[in-house]
Design a protein around this motif. Structure first.
Motif, PDB file in Angstrom:
ATOM      1  N   ARG A   3      16.405   1.111   0.543  1.00 29.68           N
ATOM      2  CA  ARG A   3      15.074   1.225   0.951  1.00 29.68           C
ATOM      3  C   ARG A   3      14.348   2.163   0.287  1.00 29.68           C
ATOM      4  NH1 ARG A   3      14.890  -0.074   7.428  1.00 29.68           N
ATOM      5  NH2 ARG A   3      16.108  -2.082   7.623  1.00 29.68           N
ATOM      6  N   ALA A   4      12.999   1.868  -0.003  1.00 28.43           N
ATOM      7  CA  ALA A   4      12.124   2.747  -0.825  1.00 28.43           C
ATOM      8  C   ALA A   4      10.664   2.967  -0.044  1.00 28.43           C
ATOM      9  CB  ALA A   4      12.142   2.751  -2.058  1.00 28.43           C
ATOM     10  N   ILE A   5      10.213   4.226  -0.165  1.00 26.74           N
ATOM     11  CA  ILE A   5       8.862   4.290   0.218  1.00 26.74           C
ATOM     12  C   ILE A   5       7.849   4.454  -0.777  1.00 26.74           C
ATOM     13  CG2 ILE A   5       9.026   6.821   0.032  1.00 26.74           C
ATOM     14  CD1 ILE A   5       7.314   7.112   2.545  1.00 26.74           C
ATOM     15  N   VAL A   6       6.898   3.311  -0.795  1.00 26.89           N
ATOM     16  CA  VAL A   6       5.849   3.322  -1.888  1.00 26.89           C
ATOM     17  C   VAL A   6       5.163   4.453  -2.024  1.00 26.89           C
ATOM     18  CG1 VAL A   6       3.793   1.974  -2.392  1.00 26.89           C
ATOM     19  CG2 VAL A   6       5.931   0.841  -1.658  1.00 26.89           C
ATOM     20  N   PHE A   7       4.813   5.102  -3.061  1.00 27.53           N
ATOM     21  CA  PHE A   7       3.906   6.121  -3.371  1.00 27.53           C
ATOM     22  C   PHE A   7       2.770   5.913  -4.228  1.00 27.53           C
ATOM     23  CE2 PHE A   7       7.313   6.928  -6.462  1.00 27.53           C
ATOM     24  CZ  PHE A   7       6.542   7.054  -7.717  1.00 27.53           C
ATOM     25  N   ALA A   8       2.675   4.730  -4.922  1.00 22.92           N
ATOM     26  CA  ALA A   8       1.992   4.489  -5.836  1.00 22.92           C
ATOM     27  C   ALA A   8       1.692   2.958  -5.884  1.00 22.92           C
ATOM     28  CB  ALA A   8       1.948   5.030  -7.367  1.00 22.92           C
ATOM     29  N   THR A   9       0.392   2.454  -6.194  1.00 23.38           N
ATOM     30  CA  THR A   9       0.443   0.816  -6.260  1.00 23.38           C
ATOM     31  C   THR A   9      -0.653   0.762  -7.347  1.00 23.38           C
ATOM     32  OG1 THR A   9      -1.361   0.929  -4.465  1.00 23.38           O
ATOM     33  CG2 THR A   9       0.813   0.402  -3.713  1.00 23.38           C
ATOM     34  N   GLY A  10      -0.860  -0.475  -7.809  1.00 22.31           N
ATOM     35  CA  GLY A  10      -1.902  -1.064  -8.646  1.00 22.31           C
ATOM     36  C   GLY A  10      -2.082  -0.268  -9.983  1.00 22.31           C
ATOM     37  N   ASP A  11      -3.240   0.467 -10.276  1.00 24.87           N
ATOM     38  CA  ASP A  11      -3.559   0.972 -11.486  1.00 24.87           C
ATOM     39  C   ASP A  11      -2.906   2.307 -11.437  1.00 24.87           C
ATOM     40  OD1 ASP A  11      -4.890  -0.960 -12.255  1.00 24.87           O
ATOM     41  OD2 ASP A  11      -6.844  -0.445 -11.694  1.00 24.87           O
ATOM     42  N   HIS A  12      -2.120   3.013 -10.298  1.00 24.68           N
ATOM     43  CA  HIS A  12      -1.714   4.278 -10.158  1.00 24.68           C
ATOM     44  C   HIS A  12      -0.246   4.105 -10.610  1.00 24.68           C
ATOM     45  CE1 HIS A  12      -5.322   6.074  -8.801  1.00 24.68           C
ATOM     46  NE2 HIS A  12      -5.392   5.222  -7.785  1.00 24.68           N
ATOM     47  N   THR A  13       0.380   3.050 -10.459  1.00 27.05           N
ATOM     48  CA  THR A  13       1.912   3.011 -11.188  1.00 27.05           C
ATOM     49  C   THR A  13       2.048   3.241 -12.496  1.00 27.05           C
ATOM     50  OG1 THR A  13       1.484   0.456 -11.381  1.00 27.05           O
ATOM     51  CG2 THR A  13       1.973   1.113  -9.412  1.00 27.05           C
ATOM     52  N   GLN A  14       3.299   3.458 -12.964  1.00 28.92           N
ATOM     53  CA  GLN A  14       3.484   3.596 -14.312  1.00 28.92           C
ATOM     54  C   GLN A  14       3.040   2.310 -15.101  1.00 28.92           C
ATOM     55  OE1 GLN A  14       5.221   6.300 -15.755  1.00 28.92           O
ATOM     56  NE2 GLN A  14       4.563   7.384 -14.217  1.00 28.92           N
ATOM     57  N   LEU A  15       3.087   1.215 -14.471  1.00 27.26           N
ATOM     58  CA  LEU A  15       2.958  -0.040 -15.302  1.00 27.26           C
ATOM     59  C   LEU A  15       1.393  -0.113 -15.532  1.00 27.26           C
ATOM     60  CD1 LEU A  15       4.278  -2.889 -16.162  1.00 27.26           C
ATOM     61  CD2 LEU A  15       3.535  -3.695 -14.143  1.00 27.26           C
ATOM     62  N   GLY A  16       0.455   0.174 -14.349  1.00 32.73           N
ATOM     63  CA  GLY A  16      -0.930   0.521 -14.337  1.00 32.73           C
ATOM     64  C   GLY A  16      -1.458   1.731 -15.472  1.00 32.73           C
ATOM     65  N   VAL A  69       0.723  -1.107   0.057  1.00 29.54           N
ATOM     66  CA  VAL A  69       0.033  -0.157   0.061  1.00 29.54           C
ATOM     67  C   VAL A  69       0.872   1.380  -0.135  1.00 29.54           C
ATOM     68  CG1 VAL A  69      -1.894  -1.157   1.186  1.00 29.54           C
ATOM     69  CG2 VAL A  69      -0.087   0.105   2.473  1.00 29.54           C
ATOM     70  N   PRO A  70       0.295   2.481  -0.550  1.00 35.21           N
ATOM     71  CA  PRO A  70       1.110   3.714  -0.205  1.00 35.21           C
ATOM     72  C   PRO A  70       1.603   4.065   1.147  1.00 35.21           C
ATOM     73  CG  PRO A  70      -0.836   3.912  -1.686  1.00 35.21           C
ATOM     74  CD  PRO A  70      -0.849   2.572  -1.102  1.00 35.21           C
ATOM     75  N   GLY A  71       2.901   4.262   1.383  1.00 34.44           N
ATOM     76  CA  GLY A  71       3.106   4.468   2.613  1.00 34.44           C
ATOM     77  C   GLY A  71       4.134   3.237   3.163  1.00 34.44           C
ATOM     78  N   ASP A  72       4.080   2.087   2.570  1.00 35.76           N
ATOM     79  CA  ASP A  72       4.943   0.965   2.810  1.00 35.76           C
ATOM     80  C   ASP A  72       6.485   1.483   2.646  1.00 35.76           C
ATOM     81  OD1 ASP A  72       3.738  -1.227   4.110  1.00 35.76           O
ATOM     82  OD2 ASP A  72       2.683  -1.698   2.228  1.00 35.76           O
ATOM     83  N   LEU A  73       7.188   0.971   3.582  1.00 36.78           N
ATOM     84  CA  LEU A  73       8.501   0.819   3.267  1.00 36.78           C
ATOM     85  C   LEU A  73       9.296  -0.447   2.848  1.00 36.78           C
ATOM     86  CD1 LEU A  73      11.063   3.037   3.756  1.00 36.78           C
ATOM     87  CD2 LEU A  73      11.311   2.157   6.073  1.00 36.78           C
ATOM     88  N   ILE A  74       9.650  -0.393   1.678  1.00 39.21           N
ATOM     89  CA  ILE A  74      10.115  -1.705   0.976  1.00 39.21           C
ATOM     90  C   ILE A  74      11.623  -1.851   1.071  1.00 39.21           C
ATOM     91  CG2 ILE A  74       7.988  -2.130  -0.259  1.00 39.21           C
ATOM     92  CD1 ILE A  74       9.635  -1.119  -2.709  1.00 39.21           C
ATOM     93  N   VAL A  75      12.232  -2.747   1.181  1.00 40.19           N
ATOM     94  CA  VAL A  75      13.697  -3.347   0.859  1.00 40.19           C
ATOM     95  C   VAL A  75      14.091  -3.913  -0.283  1.00 40.19           C
ATOM     96  CG1 VAL A  75      15.375  -4.501   1.986  1.00 40.19           C
ATOM     97  CG2 VAL A  75      13.669  -3.542   3.473  1.00 40.19           C
TER      98      VAL A  75
END
Length: 889
Positions: free
Chosen positions: A216-229, A146-152
């Motif tokens: 490490r990176a903070i997620v700002f877009a998921t699903g259909d809101h990504t460049q891929l989406g 989800v947006p706000g997640d911190l991924i490794v």
């Protein structure tokens, strides 16, 4: 806090600005260095939905089948079946229903092709992602991000969402989004302004992968809101429209339906008015409906297009949609890539320039070539072939050819740092150890990026002139420079400006030669009235030189050096200029979509090439999306209409020629099929207008035997007819031109049909009069004339079949004489004629079939009479075509 997301302004359909200062981004996403809590992540998942590219709902098989059953021609046959049941003729009703069902099932099987581009995009997403939740690293399903997640992120990871790096750095393979084969550096830090989002140095994107490093990176877009989406959404929104053939066949079907219903209604009333029994009047109405409906038209068109698909596949063009074969025939604009399509994609070191000697050979050439080859990352595979970027392979091969080979193992052993090619900086550098304690920086890249980094006093003006000259000759130009670091200096980082105070070694000119067959293919395009534009990410001068070398833009070539900056008004103005061909240089996939939209708005039929994932929307939008089979991505191939197995421009032209031939052949067998409507309708008109004094010369079952039995194979064989001379010497037909026009109707219904109707009615009356029949004499079962009546209807049936033979030979050409293409050059047609004659003989002479179809054996004199029909039908049309040719000369 779940409701607090929207309360604080973070709506689930909005994406925060990922380039704002990191503390502000964290505050907007309500997250921190410890990531989200599990409960907060669950709440956000409920608000934002799963992190996946959602495909559009597909049309169900049942709905698609119902659409086929509700086609105008099918509706007419349903009406005819209903009338048959009302009249008590159940056998006929069930026969007509069987025809409808077979046609619908056949069309469904041929046309059912699901759109798979979005599903292919979804395969780029990983199954799992490593995320910081509750302050601890853990693996979660990628769809739960989800947006706000911190991924490794670590080396080898597939990135599951669009994110901004907060610490560390990686090298990312963005090729599935940008088409660039070389990984690029991504580091935590501030963003750059006024650059495309895909080139931001601190952003990573869903579907790409980390090739080196940790971050490490903070997620700002998921699903259909990504460049891929976003690409998936564009692919779904740019729905394919029905092809010109599909639109025209439906229009013709409604026309036939209106004519058939009107004729049936008028003559039904006429039959009752002249005293025909209601049963006979209904039989008459059914006969008119069935006679007016060309039951074999839709399956014949479908099979002809399928044959075209198979032929094109053997020629290197895989067509994914049947109707696209016909669309190719009306294409009038081709928008093509340059590298690999117009050229061989075989880059070679072609020219050198040094400050001391210019393009003349000199001692500086060896140093220049060796330095360029050392500033590479290519590797040799086990089979001895180089693997890596084609430009770098060309540099290494060029060094070997000039007796300064570079060993990749020795190159890497002395390497201390490698700064991979950065598309923003348009540079690549390596740091090498020379003597103990001494380091050397070698930089190569675009001249406009390298020349400003030189120290003062160097011949920058002369170098720029040399760049212009080499690019004008069609070469890709790279500048190579070096810098010796002081003794004992540490290995610098790119951020410490390793690439500064450089000394120019020279320029290298790389040449990717045009494919030898492309110039002739472009000339054929121009002869056929097609316009060819180049849409490329390459330098404008280089692309223009390639264009001129293959004949594109002669005499008027326009070059748009920065095509991303062109606005719609200027684009519309350029595309309206008559006789102008354009090079759209430094273009992006968005440029392709913009060009495709503009050309469609101008009424052009567009073929557009592409190979990258983000080319998918433009490939969808074009009438013919052309993907590269060798170099293209899976997504591009799924989004396209045609796939080139050889990536060759000449194959596109061959496909267009095949499309024109298929379209011409569709018109030929439509003439062939329609020519028999007149002799099928005329017997019913004679029956009705005579008030029943003339018995019905043809039965409805015999019409079905003609439309579905005897005419199908010759019609299919006409779909394999060779192209008439000059098929690529005429301009593209307008997209508004109907597949059926007035001339075709005059030829089929008015000329061939009238001649055939006169001949078959002659045969009918000949048999009856020979038996002593007079108008009004009874001919029903049990009467003395009944057998003669069966013989007469059989003569009508067999006469229409033999007229079909003459029509088939006449329909092989539209303008030329039959001798120009040869009598025996279509063996399939000869086999089809042999089959229809054998089929007719079986219906006429086989007792079981005689009982079903109401036929009787024909005597010899009748057989000899109808044997004259083929040359009479073909001969009269040959005279008509000869008169037309003479009139036009």
């Amino acid at each position: 806090m779940a409701d607090g997301l929207t309360d604080r302004g973070l709506a689930p359909d909005l994406v925060p600005d990922p380039l704002e200062p990191l503390p502000l981004l964290r505050r907007e996403l309500h997250t921190g260095p410890s990531g989200l809590s599990s409960r907060e992540a669950a709440r956000r998942l409920a608000v934002y939905g799963p992190n996946e590219v959602r495909p559009a709902a597909q049309t169900g098989v049942l709905r698609e089948l119902l659409r086929q059953l509700a086609h105008p021609l099918a509706l007419l046959l349903w009406a005819a079946a209903a009338l048959a049941f009302i009249a008590g003729i159940d056998v006929l009703g069930w026969a007509i229903i069987a025809v409808v069902l077979v046609n619908a099932a056949f069309a469904l099987v041929q046309e059912r092709q699901a759109e798979k581009a979005v599903e292919t995009l979804a395969r780029y997403l990983p199954a799992q992602a490593r995320v910081i939740r509750d302050g601890e690293p853990r693996h979660v399903p990628a769809r739960d991000l989800v947006p706000g997640d911190l991924i490794v992120l670590e080396e080898g990871d597939r990135i599951a969402a669009d994110a901004r790096l907060t610490e560390g750095g990686i090298e990312a393979d963005l090729s599935m989004l940008t088409g660039e084969s070389t990984p690029v550096e991504r580091l935590a830090g501030p963003g750059l302004q006024a650059v495309p989002v895909l080139q931001e140095p601190n952003l990573v994107f869903s579907g790409t992968s980390a090739t080196e490093g940790q971050a490490r990176a903070i997620v700002f877009a998921t699903g259909d809101h990504t460049q891929l989406g976003r690409i998936a959404a564009l692919s779904q929104r740019t729905r394919r429209e029905p092809s010109p053939l599909e639109k025209q066949v439906k229009k013709v079907a409604w026309l036939i339906a209106a004519v058939a219903v009107a004729m049936s209604a008028v003559f039904l009333v006429t039959g009752v008015a002249v005293g025909l029994p209601l049963t006979d009047s209904l039989m008459f109405a059914i006969g008119l409906l069935v006679a007016n409906v060309p039951e074999g038209l839709l399956p014949t068109i479908t099979l002809a297009l399928a044959v075209g698909v198979r032929v094109l596949a053997r020629q290197g063009a895989v067509i994914k949609r049947l109707s696209a074969v016909e669309t190719l025939g009306s294409t009038n604009v081709i928008c093509t890539d340059k590298t690999g399509t117009l050229t061989r994609n075989e880059m070679r070191l072609h020219a050198l320039w040094t400050p001391e000697h210019g393009t003349e050979p000199g001692p500086g050439d060896t140093a220049l070539v060796r330095a360029a080859a050392l500033c590479t990352t290519v590797a040799r595979e086990t089979d001895g072939q180089w693997h890596g970027d084609p430009t770098e392979i060309a540099l290494v091969d060029g060094a070997a050819q000039r007796a300064v080979p570079v060993d990749p193992a020795d190159r890497d052993a002395h390497g201390r740092a490698c700064f991979r090619f950065d598309p923003r900086l348009r540079l690549m550098s390596v740091v090498r150890a020379t003597d103990p304690g001494r380091l050397r920086v070698i930089t190569k890249g675009a001249p406009e990026a390298v020349l400003p980094l030189l120290t003062g006093g160097q011949p920058i003006r002369q170098a720029q002139d040399a760049v212009d000259a080499l690019a004008g000759a069609g070469m890709r130009v790279l500048a190579v420079a070096e810098r010796e670091l002081p003794d004992g200096a540490d290995v610098p980082s790119r951020r410490q400006q390793a690439e500064r105070e450089l000394r120019l070694l020279g320029l290298v000119g790389l040449y990717d030669p045009p494919r030898p067959e492309v110039a002739a293919a472009v000339e054929r395009c121009h002869q056929a009235g097609l316009t060819v534009h180049i849409v490329t990410g390459d330098n404008g001068a280089t692309a223009a030189a390639v264009a001129r070398s293959v004949g594109i833009g002669v005499p008027d070539l326009r070059v748009i050096a920065q095509s991303e900056a062109i606005d719609d008004h200027e684009l519309d103005h350029l595309l309206r200029l008559p006789g102008t061909e354009i090079v759209f240089a430094r273009s992006s996939p968005e440029t392709k979509l913009k060009v495709a939209d503009a050309l469609r708005a101008h009424g052009q039929i567009v073929a557009m090439t592409g190979d990258g994932v983000n080319d998918a929307p433009a490939l969808h939008r074009a009438h013919i999306g052309v993907a590269m089979g060798r170099s293209g991505t899976d997504v591009a191939r799924e989004a396209s209409t045609m796939i080139l197995t050889d990536d060759n421009f000449a194959t596109i032209v061959t496909a267009i020629e095949s499309g024109r031939r298929v379209y011409d052949n569709v018109r030929k067998f439509i003439v062939y099929i329609f020519a028999h409507l007149t002799p099928e309708v005329v017997p019913f008109l004679v029956f009705a207008l005579s008030g029943g004094t003339v018995p019905l010369p043809l039965t409805v079952l015999q019409i079905l035997a003609i439309d579905l039995g005897t005419e199908t194979l010759p019609a299919l064989a006409l779909g394999r007819e060779r192209a008439e001379p000059g098929v690529m010497a005429r301009p593209p037909r307008p997209s508004s031109q109907g597949v059926i026009n007035k001339d075709m109707l005059v030829r089929s219904w008015g000329w061939l049909g009238t001649v055939s109707a006169i001949l078959v009615m002659t045969a009918f009356f000949y048999v009856l009069w020979r038996a002593g029949w007079h108008p009004g004499d009874p001919t029903g079962p049990g009467t003395p004339l009944h057998h003669s009546y069966l013989t007469a209807t059989t003569a009508t049936f067999a006469g229409i079949v033999t007229c079909q033979v003459g029509t088939a030979m006449a329909a092989r050409t539209d303008h030329a004489a039959l001798r120009d293409i040869g009598l025996f050059t279509n063996p399939l047609l000869l086999a089809g004629i042999a089959f229809e004659l054998a089929f007719t003989a079986a219906l006429v002479y086989a007792p079981p079939l005689q009982h079903i179809f109401g036929t009787a054996a024909l005597p010899l004199d009748v057989v000899l009479l109808i044997a004259l029909f083929p040359p009479l039908v073909w001969g009269t049309d040959e005279i008509r075509r000869w008169a037309r040719r003479r009139h036009h000369t």
